[in-house]
Write a protein that holds these residues in place. Sequence first.
Motif, PDB file in Angstrom:
ATOM      1  N   GLU A  59      57.162  57.219  35.923  1.00  0.00           N
ATOM      2  CA  GLU A  59      56.049  57.521  35.026  1.00  0.00           C
ATOM      3  C   GLU A  59      55.601  56.295  34.232  1.00  0.00           C
ATOM      4  OE1 GLU A  59      58.254  61.221  35.919  1.00  0.00           O
ATOM      5  OE2 GLU A  59      58.784  59.196  35.296  1.00  0.00           O
ATOM      6  N   ALA A  60      56.539  55.408  33.894  1.00  0.00           N
ATOM      7  CA  ALA A  60      56.173  54.214  33.129  1.00  0.00           C
ATOM      8  C   ALA A  60      55.230  53.318  33.934  1.00  0.00           C
ATOM      9  CB  ALA A  60      57.424  53.457  32.724  1.00  0.00           C
ATOM     10  N   TRP A  61      55.564  53.071  35.197  1.00  0.00           N
ATOM     11  CA  TRP A  61      54.701  52.226  36.029  1.00  0.00           C
ATOM     12  C   TRP A  61      53.350  52.894  36.289  1.00  0.00           C
ATOM     13  CZ3 TRP A  61      55.720  47.280  37.158  1.00  0.00           C
ATOM     14  CH2 TRP A  61      57.028  46.831  37.003  1.00  0.00           C
ATOM     15  N   LYS A  62      53.362  54.198  36.545  1.00  0.00           N
ATOM     16  CA  LYS A  62      52.106  54.893  36.795  1.00  0.00           C
ATOM     17  C   LYS A  62      51.202  54.868  35.562  1.00  0.00           C
ATOM     18  CE  LYS A  62      52.034  58.675  39.158  1.00  0.00           C
ATOM     19  NZ  LYS A  62      52.290  60.062  39.612  1.00  0.00           N
ATOM     20  N   GLY A  63      51.803  55.036  34.372  1.00  0.00           N
ATOM     21  CA  GLY A  63      51.008  54.969  33.157  1.00  0.00           C
ATOM     22  C   GLY A  63      50.408  53.594  32.933  1.00  0.00           C
ATOM     23  N   TYR A  64      51.197  52.551  33.190  1.00  0.00           N
ATOM     24  CA  TYR A  64      50.718  51.171  33.051  1.00  0.00           C
ATOM     25  C   TYR A  64      49.564  50.908  34.006  1.00  0.00           C
ATOM     26  CZ  TYR A  64      51.315  46.111  32.167  1.00  0.00           C
ATOM     27  OH  TYR A  64      51.134  44.792  31.801  1.00  0.00           O
ATOM     28  N   ILE A  65      49.749  51.305  35.280  1.00  0.00           N
ATOM     29  CA  ILE A  65      48.707  51.081  36.283  1.00  0.00           C
ATOM     30  C   ILE A  65      47.460  51.890  35.950  1.00  0.00           C
ATOM     31  CG2 ILE A  65      48.136  51.427  38.710  1.00  0.00           C
ATOM     32  CD1 ILE A  65      51.116  50.851  39.321  1.00  0.00           C
TER      33      ILE A  65
ATOM     34  N   VAL B  18      43.620  50.521  35.555  1.00  0.00           N
ATOM     35  CA  VAL B  18      42.535  51.027  36.395  1.00  0.00           C
ATOM     36  C   VAL B  18      41.420  51.592  35.531  1.00  0.00           C
ATOM     37  CG1 VAL B  18      41.935  52.774  38.115  1.00  0.00           C
ATOM     38  CG2 VAL B  18      44.044  51.464  38.356  1.00  0.00           C
ATOM     39  N   SER B  19      41.774  52.326  34.461  1.00  0.00           N
ATOM     40  CA  SER B  19      40.753  52.902  33.593  1.00  0.00           C
ATOM     41  C   SER B  19      39.930  51.840  32.885  1.00  0.00           C
ATOM     42  CB  SER B  19      41.406  53.821  32.555  1.00  0.00           C
ATOM     43  OG  SER B  19      42.263  53.078  31.698  1.00  0.00           O
ATOM     44  N   LEU B  20      40.527  50.680  32.636  1.00  0.00           N
ATOM     45  CA  LEU B  20      39.802  49.583  31.995  1.00  0.00           C
ATOM     46  C   LEU B  20      39.093  48.685  32.995  1.00  0.00           C
ATOM     47  CD1 LEU B  20      42.405  48.531  29.254  1.00  0.00           C
ATOM     48  CD2 LEU B  20      40.356  49.936  28.980  1.00  0.00           C
ATOM     49  N   GLY B  21      39.207  48.984  34.289  1.00  0.00           N
ATOM     50  CA  GLY B  21      38.544  48.194  35.313  1.00  0.00           C
ATOM     51  C   GLY B  21      39.278  46.943  35.713  1.00  0.00           C
ATOM     52  N   ASN B  22      40.532  46.802  35.304  1.00  0.00           N
ATOM     53  CA  ASN B  22      41.321  45.606  35.642  1.00  0.00           C
ATOM     54  C   ASN B  22      42.053  45.863  36.959  1.00  0.00           C
ATOM     55  OD1 ASN B  22      40.526  44.515  33.135  1.00  0.00           O
ATOM     56  ND2 ASN B  22      42.265  45.488  32.113  1.00  0.00           N
ATOM     57  N   LEU B  23      41.317  45.814  38.076  1.00  0.00           N
ATOM     58  CA  LEU B  23      41.898  46.151  39.379  1.00  0.00           C
ATOM     59  C   LEU B  23      42.892  45.099  39.849  1.00  0.00           C
ATOM     60  CD1 LEU B  23      38.712  47.501  41.199  1.00  0.00           C
ATOM     61  CD2 LEU B  23      40.417  48.737  39.848  1.00  0.00           C
ATOM     62  N   ALA B  24      42.631  43.843  39.564  1.00  0.00           N
ATOM     63  CA  ALA B  24      43.565  42.786  39.982  1.00  0.00           C
ATOM     64  C   ALA B  24      44.912  42.958  39.289  1.00  0.00           C
ATOM     65  CB  ALA B  24      42.969  41.410  39.670  1.00  0.00           C
ATOM     66  N   GLU B  25      44.879  43.300  38.005  1.00  0.00           N
ATOM     67  CA  GLU B  25      46.131  43.527  37.287  1.00  0.00           C
ATOM     68  C   GLU B  25      46.857  44.757  37.827  1.00  0.00           C
ATOM     69  OE1 GLU B  25      43.335  42.741  36.010  1.00  0.00           O
ATOM     70  OE2 GLU B  25      43.688  40.869  34.910  1.00  0.00           O
ATOM     71  N   ALA B  26      46.109  45.803  38.169  1.00  0.00           N
ATOM     72  CA  ALA B  26      46.745  46.998  38.735  1.00  0.00           C
ATOM     73  C   ALA B  26      47.387  46.692  40.077  1.00  0.00           C
ATOM     74  CB  ALA B  26      45.713  48.118  38.883  1.00  0.00           C
ATOM     75  N   ARG B  27      46.706  45.886  40.915  1.00  0.00           N
ATOM     76  CA  ARG B  27      47.270  45.509  42.219  1.00  0.00           C
ATOM     77  C   ARG B  27      48.528  44.670  42.040  1.00  0.00           C
ATOM     78  NH1 ARG B  27      42.976  43.726  44.016  1.00  0.00           N
ATOM     79  NH2 ARG B  27      42.386  45.547  45.280  1.00  0.00           N
ATOM     80  N   ALA B  28      48.523  43.796  41.078  1.00  0.00           N
ATOM     81  CA  ALA B  28      49.715  42.986  40.806  1.00  0.00           C
ATOM     82  C   ALA B  28      50.892  43.865  40.374  1.00  0.00           C
ATOM     83  CB  ALA B  28      49.398  41.949  39.733  1.00  0.00           C
ATOM     84  N   LEU B  29      50.611  44.914  39.627  1.00  0.00           N
ATOM     85  CA  LEU B  29      51.686  45.822  39.223  1.00  0.00           C
ATOM     86  C   LEU B  29      52.262  46.563  40.419  1.00  0.00           C
ATOM     87  CD1 LEU B  29      50.165  47.308  35.937  1.00  0.00           C
ATOM     88  CD2 LEU B  29      52.083  45.728  36.130  1.00  0.00           C
ATOM     89  N   TYR B  30      51.421  46.985  41.352  1.00  0.00           N
ATOM     90  CA  TYR B  30      51.916  47.641  42.564  1.00  0.00           C
ATOM     91  C   TYR B  30      52.824  46.696  43.344  1.00  0.00           C
ATOM     92  CZ  TYR B  30      49.094  51.909  42.388  1.00  0.00           C
ATOM     93  OH  TYR B  30      48.568  53.128  42.053  1.00  0.00           O
ATOM     94  N   ARG B  31      52.426  45.439  43.445  1.00  0.00           N
ATOM     95  CA  ARG B  31      53.241  44.480  44.188  1.00  0.00           C
ATOM     96  C   ARG B  31      54.560  44.196  43.477  1.00  0.00           C
ATOM     97  NH1 ARG B  31      48.716  40.007  46.280  1.00  0.00           N
ATOM     98  NH2 ARG B  31      47.442  41.520  47.473  1.00  0.00           N
ATOM     99  N   ARG B  32      54.589  44.371  42.171  1.00  0.00           N
ATOM    100  CA  ARG B  32      55.839  44.137  41.427  1.00  0.00           C
ATOM    101  C   ARG B  32      56.850  45.261  41.610  1.00  0.00           C
ATOM    102  NH1 ARG B  32      54.482  43.228  35.297  1.00  0.00           N
ATOM    103  NH2 ARG B  32      56.739  43.603  35.183  1.00  0.00           N
ATOM    104  N   CYS B  33      56.351  46.474  41.744  1.00  0.00           N
ATOM    105  CA  CYS B  33      57.275  47.600  41.610  1.00  0.00           C
ATOM    106  C   CYS B  33      57.526  48.377  42.894  1.00  0.00           C
ATOM    107  CB  CYS B  33      56.750  48.568  40.545  1.00  0.00           C
ATOM    108  SG  CYS B  33      55.193  49.379  40.986  1.00  0.00           S
ATOM    109  N   TYR B  34      56.859  48.045  44.002  1.00  0.00           N
ATOM    110  CA  TYR B  34      57.017  48.906  45.181  1.00  0.00           C
ATOM    111  C   TYR B  34      58.423  48.824  45.775  1.00  0.00           C
ATOM    112  CZ  TYR B  34      56.906  45.137  48.657  1.00  0.00           C
ATOM    113  OH  TYR B  34      57.212  44.049  49.425  1.00  0.00           O
ATOM    114  N   THR B  35      59.153  47.745  45.523  1.00  0.00           N
ATOM    115  CA  THR B  35      60.517  47.613  46.048  1.00  0.00           C
ATOM    116  C   THR B  35      61.578  48.167  45.096  1.00  0.00           C
ATOM    117  OG1 THR B  35      60.661  45.380  45.106  1.00  0.00           O
ATOM    118  CG2 THR B  35      59.916  45.580  47.398  1.00  0.00           C
TER     119      THR B  35
END
Length: 784
Positions: free
Chosen positions: A412-418, A422-439
């Motif tokens: 839930e913490a990662w989903k809330g951060y992402i 996304v709600s603020l339009g910072n898609l690059a930052e959201a993509r970077a978060l996915y790459r940080r946490c998928y493993t």
Amino acid sequence: MLEKLRAAREKMSTIFPLSPDMWKEWTSDEARLISSQEDVAAVCQLFERGLQDYLSIPLWIEYLELKLHHDQDIVESNDEGVTKMRGLYEGALASASLHFLEGTKIWASYRQYELNLLNLKQDLPEELRMKHVNCVRSIFRRQLSVPSCDINTTLRDYIDWESKQGIQIGDDSDDLAGLPANVAASYRKAVQMCALREPLEEKISKEKPKDAELLQNFLSYIALEEETGDPARVQVLYERAVVEFPITHDLWLKYTSYLEKCLKGSPIILSVYTRAIRNCPWSQALWSRRMLAMERSNAGETALAEVFEQALHSGFAFSTPEEYLDLFLTRVDGLRRRLPSKQVDKLSYLGSLRETYKQADEFLSTYFPTFVDRSLKLHSYWARLEYSVANDIVAARGVWEYLIKSSGSMLEAWKGYISMEVSLGNLAEARALYRRCYTRKFEGNGSEVLCEAWLQFEREYGSLEDYDYALLKTTPRLAEVRKLQQMQDAKSLASASRESKEVTNKSAKTITTVLGQKRQDPHDIETIKERKPRKKQKVSTANVGKEPIVHIVSADMEEDKTEDAPAAVARNMDIQVKPESEDKHWYSDQCTAFVSRLAPEVNEDDLYNLFSQCKYLREIRLMRDRKTGVSRRFAYVDFDNEEGLSAALKLNEQKLKGSKIKVLRSDPAVSSKKSVSNSKDQIQEVSLPAREEKNDGMRNSGGEIAQKQSSNYGQSQGRGRGRSIAPLVSHRRGGHVQLSGKTTFAVPRSLARPLGFSRRGQTEEVKSDEPKSNEDFRKMLSKG
């Protein structure tokens, strides 16, 4: 002693409200010591404090009597004194006149006061005298409109008094003849209300015990009054109920909820909340509601902050983290709503908000270290205020980074951060978060959910290259996660199958015990002997990665050509199932840890979770009772080599389900030597004679049979471990029987040696300690 008593009462009243009886005792003691007008003022102040805590008719009566006899203006009956006393009586009527049982005492005292004034001022002009007469008449008529237990007596007193004034009320056809129409109608309505309330008053009488039934009777009575729509009567009934149940916080919650619904903005609500919290300081709901009521009444920030600090250190009933979290959120809500438009004050309120958030996080992590706020009520709220109110996206990201640092395995913490990015339009930052946490390793199926969420994100917002990259990264991760999930499912199925077999075996033993009382047919016995013995299966699970191979010995299972569910799952997962050989499996215990002091509820899975951190784990054997299946509170843990065993020995004195376990090296060599030595001594000591016994058509000596039986007994008792040899013959009290000498009448027939019988079945020379024949005696006598 008087000063000590006063100090004790003062201290008690600051900690907890005193009961009406305690206030009555205190005020009576102080009233007897009055010697000046200053003492009168102090005692009156004491009365007012007591009347604020609870509704008490006796306390009101004593307070009014004190004023009548000690207040100088009231005693002199001057205009100021009369006005003051009438004000006191009106306050008493507003507070207690609706009390069905005791409210008439206030009315009677008020009437008597006015009658005394009328008698004292006989020389007044007729106009002033009639003014006092009308005061008495007004009190009578007001009382006749109020339901009470003695309303009929009040009517008779009123008729008698009016007759003295020359007014006739009532005749043979109507007792209310001569009364104004509105007074007569009010009286008839009050009589009808009395008829409905008398049964309920009987159920809440003082003689009833203070139990759940009495509380329910109060609530039923309150529900009836709420239907009438008279808030004053409902309030008086609630006051009567809290006198009987002062520490029942649910009752206070109902009381305050009713007041907020019917008396919005009234100062009475705050006073009731103050009393409720003094009685039930452990109720977080009362504290939060009080803060909201103070905010509605436009209380200052200083007062709100003070109440919040009091609530934080009051100690709630159950001390749950959810209660504290709700209290902090109530405080934050109030601060956010009071954010002014001016920049200077806004910065001040933002500072208070941040301090409250930090205080909440430190408080919860300190006193509830295992609490996890999965709903993210605190941190998501905090981050939203940072970027929406303070316009500080860096601070908002800092909130999420702090949460991830402490709870990085919470999905839930990662989903809330992402979601924020996304709600603020910072898609690059959201993509970077996915790459940080998928493993990362998340709880449950969190890793699978996050990988699928990343793919969905790239479908909606990313380019083809972004989608291909996410697919390249998530595909092997998803395969790995799903394989681990299949292994866990297989393990669960195997455990469930093992438990089912144990239940079946227990049931079978019970049935066998019942049927065993009947005589079996020899043919059936032979049929049973011809059956193949049950075999054990050893499941070797090859875990993914570097995890060791663990052999889990299942319960005994009969051979079956059909493939059960666990075996099918194991086959699909490439899990190797190796049946054992026809011989039983013997344990050498060369690299085995002996684990003792286990808690009764510890099972194989708990031991596996503990020792899985050690490398080269092979097998776990928890010793259980053969009949009941209950754990014997010790186990053996086998390893492939010394490295794994050494790591296990370091877990000595570790806590497992509340009990400190003991982990030692299992040394079978010493115990085996002792067992063999003891068995030899016992065999030599018993010195069994030889006997004939058929065993597959062969004749064995008695000693060989005894040794074989002893070995088999030790194996069965040790579950195939061969760690000890049971005594061959033992007394029922535990002592060994020595079968030597001439006394053989008590020897079991199977062990007694026939006279003259040797191991080879031939007669030998009779020894001196053997019985003599007649011929032997002849030879002895002839020699003599």
